[in-house]
Scaffold this motif. Sequence first.
Motif, mmCIF file in Angstrom:
data_model
loop_
_atom_site.group_PDB
_atom_site.id
_atom_site.type_symbol
_atom_site.label_atom_id
_atom_site.label_comp_id
_atom_site.label_asym_id
_atom_site.label_seq_id
_atom_site.Cartn_x
_atom_site.Cartn_y
_atom_site.Cartn_z
ATOM 1 N N LYS A 75 0.850 -1.196 0.000
ATOM 2 C CA LYS A 75 0.000 0.000 0.000
ATOM 3 C C LYS A 75 0.882 1.241 0.000
ATOM 4 N N VAL A 77 0.793 5.442 0.775
ATOM 5 C CA VAL A 77 0.110 6.631 1.285
ATOM 6 C C VAL A 77 1.023 7.828 1.021
ATOM 7 N N ASP A 97 -2.870 4.555 -2.523
ATOM 8 C CA ASP A 97 -4.082 4.104 -1.835
ATOM 9 C C ASP A 97 -4.727 5.237 -1.032
ATOM 10 N N LYS A 98 -3.923 6.241 -0.701
ATOM 11 C CA LYS A 98 -4.424 7.374 0.084
ATOM 12 C C LYS A 98 -3.497 8.556 -0.146
ATOM 13 N N LEU A 100 -2.606 12.105 1.848
ATOM 14 C CA LEU A 100 -2.784 12.991 2.997
ATOM 15 C C LEU A 100 -1.853 14.189 2.838
ATOM 16 N N GLU A 108 -5.278 10.824 12.467
ATOM 17 C CA GLU A 108 -5.784 10.505 11.129
ATOM 18 C C GLU A 108 -4.836 9.549 10.401
ATOM 19 N N ILE A 109 -3.541 9.814 10.483
ATOM 20 C CA ILE A 109 -2.598 8.971 9.747
ATOM 21 C C ILE A 109 -2.560 7.552 10.323
ATOM 22 N N ALA A 111 -5.071 6.069 11.869
ATOM 23 C CA ALA A 111 -6.352 5.453 11.494
ATOM 24 C C ALA A 111 -6.324 4.977 10.041
ATOM 25 N N GLU A 112 -5.793 5.791 9.147
ATOM 26 C CA GLU A 112 -5.735 5.420 7.725
ATOM 27 C C GLU A 112 -4.835 4.207 7.515
ATOM 28 N N LYS A 115 -6.569 1.118 8.701
ATOM 29 C CA LYS A 115 -7.632 0.758 7.763
ATOM 30 C C LYS A 115 -7.031 0.035 6.540
ATOM 31 N N LEU A 116 -5.928 0.558 6.015
ATOM 32 C CA LEU A 116 -5.330 -0.030 4.813
ATOM 33 C C LEU A 116 -4.687 -1.393 5.085
#
Length: 118
Positions: A75, A77, A97-98, A100, A108-109, A111-112, A115-116
């Motif tokens: 992944k 980010v 995939d994300k 930011l 937030e980072i 959590a992301e 999630k990934l």
Amino acid sequence: MNKILLVDDEPNILLSLDFLFKKEGYQVLIARDGEEAMALIRDEIPDLIILDIMMPKVDGYEVCAFVKENYLKTKVVFLSAKSKEKDLQKGLALGADKYLTKPFSTKEIVAEVKKLLN
């Protein structure tokens, strides 16, 4: 244990993210430019990469394209100060995939990333 590669040329960002993700129980690898990142990716194959865009030698866009061509399970980010819509679209078009933006929220980072990786 999931392996995260942090790629940024700003030492303070690397320090804070290194501390943050080790505290969360991740194995953390660090690269200070895109060239170093690509060598580490080949050797270690991280589960997730947190990637700056503006770096010496090889930029984050090139690193992302390299990852998405060769390591489909990894992944990506982007974590960048480049916050214009065109930058975001370019990052996502390359397969990130994300995306930011800096300054970032540590909550937030984390959590992301969770999630990934789940």
